[in-house]
Enzyme design. Structure first.
Site, PDB file in Angstrom:
ATOM      1  N   GLU A   1      -2.811   4.216   5.014  1.00  0.00           N
ATOM      2  CA  GLU A   1      -1.748   4.207   4.398  1.00  0.00           C
ATOM      3  C   GLU A   1      -1.148   5.450   4.652  1.00  0.00           C
ATOM      4  OE1 GLU A   1      -1.329   4.096  -0.336  1.00  0.00           O
ATOM      5  OE2 GLU A   1       0.634   4.135   0.029  1.00  0.00           O
TER       6      GLU A   1
ATOM      7  N   ARG B   1     -18.120   5.359   0.673  1.00  0.00           N
ATOM      8  CA  ARG B   1     -16.994   6.202   1.510  1.00  0.00           C
ATOM      9  C   ARG B   1     -17.947   7.172   1.451  1.00  0.00           C
ATOM     10  NH1 ARG B   1     -11.863   5.593  -0.993  1.00  0.00           N
ATOM     11  NH2 ARG B   1     -11.570   8.615  -0.883  1.00  0.00           N
TER      12      ARG B   1
ATOM     13  N   LYS C   1      -6.560  12.366  -0.678  1.00  0.00           N
ATOM     14  CA  LYS C   1      -5.423  12.478   0.696  1.00  0.00           C
ATOM     15  C   LYS C   1      -4.415  13.042  -1.602  1.00  0.00           C
ATOM     16  CE  LYS C   1      -4.326   8.937   2.216  1.00  0.00           C
ATOM     17  NZ  LYS C   1      -4.033   7.913   2.845  1.00  0.00           N
TER      18      LYS C   1
HETATM   19  P1  ATP Z   1      -6.996   8.386  -0.172  1.00  0.00           P
HETATM   20  O1  ATP Z   1      -8.628   7.792  -1.044  1.00  0.00           O
HETATM   21  O2  ATP Z   1      -7.624   9.898   0.413  1.00  0.00           O
HETATM   22  O3  ATP Z   1      -6.004   8.450  -0.460  1.00  0.00           O
HETATM   23  P2  ATP Z   1      -7.213   6.158   0.972  1.00  0.00           P
HETATM   24  O4  ATP Z   1      -8.545   5.484   0.349  1.00  0.00           O
HETATM   25  O5  ATP Z   1      -5.934   6.049  -0.382  1.00  0.00           O
HETATM   26  O6  ATP Z   1      -7.720   7.444   0.757  1.00  0.00           O
HETATM   27  P3  ATP Z   1      -5.686   4.941   3.329  1.00  0.00           P
HETATM   28  O7  ATP Z   1      -5.262   5.550   3.598  1.00  0.00           O
HETATM   29  O8  ATP Z   1      -5.717   3.609   2.023  1.00  0.00           O
HETATM   30  O9  ATP Z   1      -6.583   6.314   2.188  1.00  0.00           O
HETATM   31  O10 ATP Z   1      -7.096   4.629   3.999  1.00  0.00           O
HETATM   32  C1  ATP Z   1      -7.545   4.141   5.497  1.00  0.00           C
HETATM   33  C2  ATP Z   1      -8.968   3.330   5.108  1.00  0.00           C
HETATM   34  O11 ATP Z   1      -9.951   4.411   5.220  1.00  0.00           O
HETATM   35  C3  ATP Z   1      -9.035   2.288   4.528  1.00  0.00           C
HETATM   36  O12 ATP Z   1      -9.894   1.738   4.936  1.00  0.00           O
HETATM   37  C4  ATP Z   1     -10.025   3.494   3.678  1.00  0.00           C
HETATM   38  O13 ATP Z   1     -11.642   2.761   2.873  1.00  0.00           O
HETATM   39  C5  ATP Z   1     -11.219   4.410   4.389  1.00  0.00           C
HETATM   40  N1  ATP Z   1     -11.252   5.247   4.040  1.00  0.00           N
HETATM   41  C6  ATP Z   1     -10.817   6.001   2.902  1.00  0.00           C
HETATM   42  N2  ATP Z   1     -11.490   6.747   2.841  1.00  0.00           N
HETATM   43  C7  ATP Z   1     -12.766   7.363   2.705  1.00  0.00           C
HETATM   44  C8  ATP Z   1     -13.674   8.121   2.937  1.00  0.00           C
HETATM   45  N3  ATP Z   1     -13.956   8.737   1.908  1.00  0.00           N
HETATM   46  N4  ATP Z   1     -14.695   7.333   3.335  1.00  0.00           N
HETATM   47  C9  ATP Z   1     -14.730   6.068   3.930  1.00  0.00           C
HETATM   48  N5  ATP Z   1     -13.837   5.569   4.271  1.00  0.00           N
HETATM   49  C10 ATP Z   1     -12.295   5.909   4.157  1.00  0.00           C
HETATM   50 MG    MG Z   2      -5.016   4.048  -0.213  1.00  0.00          MG
END
Ligand code: ATP
Ligand code: MG
Length: 550
Positions: free
Chosen positions: A36, A262, A272
C-alpha cells in the site's frame, strides 16, 4: 555472495511444488508483492519481496508488483516511486508486470454490482455507530441492520448514486451479505465500498467510492491470475472473506491465499505507522535515516542489498511468530562486506606521534593490498613519514594486563609498516592529558619480524601530513529494548546513543576520493560507507567488526 546455494525448504515451497505436480493452475506460478503506497518499505517488506520474487524466479513464474492504492487519504505518489526504487535496489524486477488496484476500479465496481444482483450485497444507510453496535463481539453474534432487507433494485440504484457523487462521505456503504452471526467477525457483512470524496493520485476525481481492502485485494489477485497470494498471518482470519469474494464474482482465476509469519526484528520497529511517527516527531532525520529499518535507511547506512536478501533467506519462512535478533541481520552484513570491501585506515580519536629517528624530509609510500584474500581488488599506496596519528585508545600510560598496544617503553607494529617503540610521553601540564608521543622506529621491521623479540600488537595509523579530515557517524541500535512495539509509548525507549558524530577523524589519503555509497573495512574499527547524501567527506558506520551490543 553465492546465492545459488541450496534453497531452504519451507511449507510454501512445498505447496507450490505439489501444485505444479498436480497441474493446478496449469502448472503456472504467479505471485505478487502488493504494497500500500502509504509509507516507505521496511525490512519486513523485504522478507515478502524476497519471498515472492524469488519463488517466482525459481519456478519459472512471474511476480507482479501491485500497488494496493485503495485508500487515497493516506496514499501518495511519492511513496509509489520510492517503493519501486526500493524493490529494484533489492535486486528484483517486475518487468512489465506493474499494476495498481486502481487499474481495476471499473471491474471492481462491476463485481460489486454483480454481488448486489445476486442478492449478495446491499447498500446500508445505518450510521457508523449503529453498524458497530450490530456487529456484535467475539462472543456475541451480530444483528442485521434494517437495510439488510433492502431490495436488489434499491441497492443497485443507491450504489449507482453513491458512485455518481450524490451522497456525502459515510452516508451509505455497500456491504457483502454473508452472515451476521458468523463466528468470524470478518464475515459479518463486511463493508466492501465506502464513499470518500478524495482525489486519488492516479484516478483523480473520477471516483468518490472506493473498495475496501479485502474485496479489492482478493479480486485484484484473481484478475491478475495470481496463483499463490502470500501474505502475513494477520490475514488468516480474512481468508474466508478472500475466498468468498473470489467464489461469488465471476473471475478468471482462483488464487490461493497462504499466510506466513511476519518478520519482527529486535531493537527496532517494523510498522509503517510507528516509523512515520518517528519521522514526524523528528526522533530521526527522515525516512532514510540510517538508524531506521526502512529499505532507504538500510541503504543509506550502507547495508548491501545482497546481505538483506541473504538475511531473508536465512531466517526462513514459517507460521510461528518470533522476533529475530538484530545481530542476525548484522552478521549477514558483515559476512557480505568482509568479502566485498577494500580495506583502509581511519583514526577516530587521533593521538599524534613523532618518530624522532625518522628523517624529517623523508617520506615512504607502502603498497598495501586492498583486500587480504582477494588480489583482484588491487593495491593502494599508503604514505608514511615522521609524524603520524594513532588511536588514543591504542595507548595506555599505565597499561593493564594483556594490553598489547602502545605503552611507555613498549613496542607495537604499525599495520603495513614498521615496529615503533614509545620513548617519551608529552602531556598538557594543566590537565595531565597525553597530547603527543615520541617514538623510535626500527628500520629493519618493514615486512619482517623484529629480531630477538616478540611484538604482539598491531595498530592502525595515518600519516599526519597526508591524512584527510573526515566526519564519521557511528550508529547504534535505535531502541534500548528488544521489543519496543510492545511498549505503550515506544518513543520512551529510544537509545540516546544511537548516533555519535565524530567531526575530526582522519583517513588515509586513498579514502579521500571514495565513491559515495562505497563501503570499506576500516582496519580494526568496522565497516564504513561513504555517505550517499552529502558531498562532504562523511562515512557512516555500517556495522562494527564484532557484535558489541550488551
Ligand atoms: P505495516 O504493518 O508496516 O503498515 P503493511 O502490512 O500494512 O505494513 P503493506 O504495504 O500492506 O504494509 O504490505 C505489503 C506486503 O508486505 C503485504 O503482503 C504484507 O503482508 C507484507 N509485509 C508487511 N510487513 C511485513 C513483515 N514485517 N514481514 C513480512 N511481510 C510483511
Ligand atoms: Mg497494510
Amino acid at each position: 555472495m553465492n546465492e545459488s546455494v541450496e534453497k531452504p525448504r519451507h511449507f510454501i515451497r512445498q505447496i507450490i511444488e505439489n501444485d505444479i505436480e498436480s497441474g493446478k493452475h496449469g502448472g503456472k506460478i504467479i505471485t505478487r508483492f502488493p504494497p500500500e503506497p502509504n509509507g516507505y518499505l521496511h525490512v519486513g517488506h523485504a522478507k515478502s519481496i524476497c519471498l515472492n520474487f524469488s519463488l517466482a524466479k525459481e519456478y519459472n513464474g512471474v511476480c507482479h508488483l501491485r500497488f494496493d492504492d485503495t485508500n487515497p487519504i493516506k496514499e501518495e505518489q511519492e511513496y509509489v516511486e520510492a517503493i519501486k526504487e526500493d524493490v529494484q535496489w533489492l535486486g528484483f524486477d517486475w518487468g512489465e508486470h506493474l499494476f495498481h488496484a486502481s487499474d481495476y476500479y471499473d471491474k471492481l465496481y462491476n463485481f460489486a454490482r454483480e454481488l448486489i444482483q445476486k442478492g449478495l450485497a446491499y447498500v446500508d444507510g445505518a450510521s457508523p455507530e449503529q453498524i458497530r453496535e450490530c456487529r456484535g463481539t467475539l462472543t456475541e453474534p451480530g444483528k442485521p441492520t434494517p437495510d439488510r432487507e433492502r431490495t436488489i433494485e434499491d441497492s443497485l440504484d443507491l450504489f449507482q448514486r453513491m458512485k455518481d457523487g450524490e451522497f456525502k462521505d459515510g452516508k451509505y456503504i455497500l456491504r457483502a451479505k454473508i452472515d451476521m452471526t458468523s463466528g468470524n467477525i470478518n464475515l459479518r457483512d463486511p463493508i466492501i465500498y465506502r464513499i470518500r470524496h478524495v482525489t486519488h493520485q492516479r484516478t483523480g476525481d473520477q471516483w468518490c467510492i472506493y473498495p475496501m481492502y479485502d474485496f479489492a485485494h482478493s479480486l485484484s489477485d484473481a484478475l491478475e491470475g495470481i496463483t499463490h497470494s502470500l501474505c502475513t498471518l494477520e490475514f488468516q482470519d480474512h481468508r474466508p472473506l478472500y475466498d468468498w469474494c473470489v467464489e461469488h464474482c465471476d473471475t478468471p482465476e482462483t488464487p490461493q491465499q497462504i499466510e506466513f509469519a511476519r518478520l519482527n526484528l529486535s531493537h527496532t520497529i517494523t510498522s509503517k505507522r510507528k516509523l512515520k511517527q518517528l519521522v514526524d516527531e523528528n526522533h530521526v532525520n527522515g525516512w532514510d535515516d540510517p538508524r531506521l529499518p526502512t529499505i532507504k535507511g538500510l541503504r543509506h547506512r550502507g547495508y548491501p542489498a545482497a546481505a538483506i536478501r541473504h538475511f531473508c533467506e536465512t531466517i526462513g519462512i514459517s507460521k510461528s511468530k518470533s522476533i529475530i535478533d538484530m545481530s542476525v541481520l548484522e552478521e549477514c552484513v558483515r559476512t557480505e562486506l568482509n568479502q566485498t570491501t577494500p580495506r583502509g585506515m581511519c583514526v577516530l580519536k587521533p593521538l599524534k606521534i613523532v618518530i624522532d629517528n625518522y628523517p624529517e624530509d623523508k617520506e615512504e609510500w607502502f603498497t598495501v593490498a586492498k583486500h587480504p584474500q582477494d588480489e583482484t581488488m588491487g593495491q593502494r599506496e599508503v604514505p608514511f613519514n615522521r609524524e603520524i596519528y594513532i588511536e588514543q585508545d591504542d595507548f595506555m600510560e599505565e597499561p593493564v594486563k594483556k594490553f598489547f598496544r602502545l605503552a611507555p617503553g613498549k613496542e607495537v607494529r604499525l599495520r603495513g609498516s614498521y615496529v615503533i617503540k614509545c620513548e617519551d610521553v608529552i602531556k598538557n601540564p594543566q590537565t595531565g592529558e597525553v597530547t603527543e608521543l615520541h617514538c623510535s622506529y626500527d628500520p629493519d621491521t618493514l615486512g619482517k619480524k623484529p629480531e630477538g623479540r616478540k611484538v604482539k600488537g598491531v595498530i592502525h595509523w595515518v600519516s599526519a601530513k597526508h591524512a584527510k579530515t573526515a566526519e564519521i557517524r557511528l550508529y547504534d541500535r535505535l531502541f534500548t529494548v528488544e521489543n519496543p512495539a510492545a511498549e505503550d509509548d515506544f518513543t520512551q525507549f529510544l537509545n540516546p546513543n544511537s548516533l555519535t558524530i565524530i567531526k575530526n577523524a582522519l583517513v588515509e589519503p586513498s579514502l579521500a576520493d571514495a565513491d559515495k555509497g562505497l563501503a570499506y573495512q576500516f582496519e580494526r574499527l568496522g565497516y564504513f560507507c561513504r555517505d550517499i547524501k552529502t558531498d562532504a567527506l562523511v562515512f557512516d558506520r555500517v556495522v562494527s567488526l564484532r557484535d558489541t551490543w550488551k
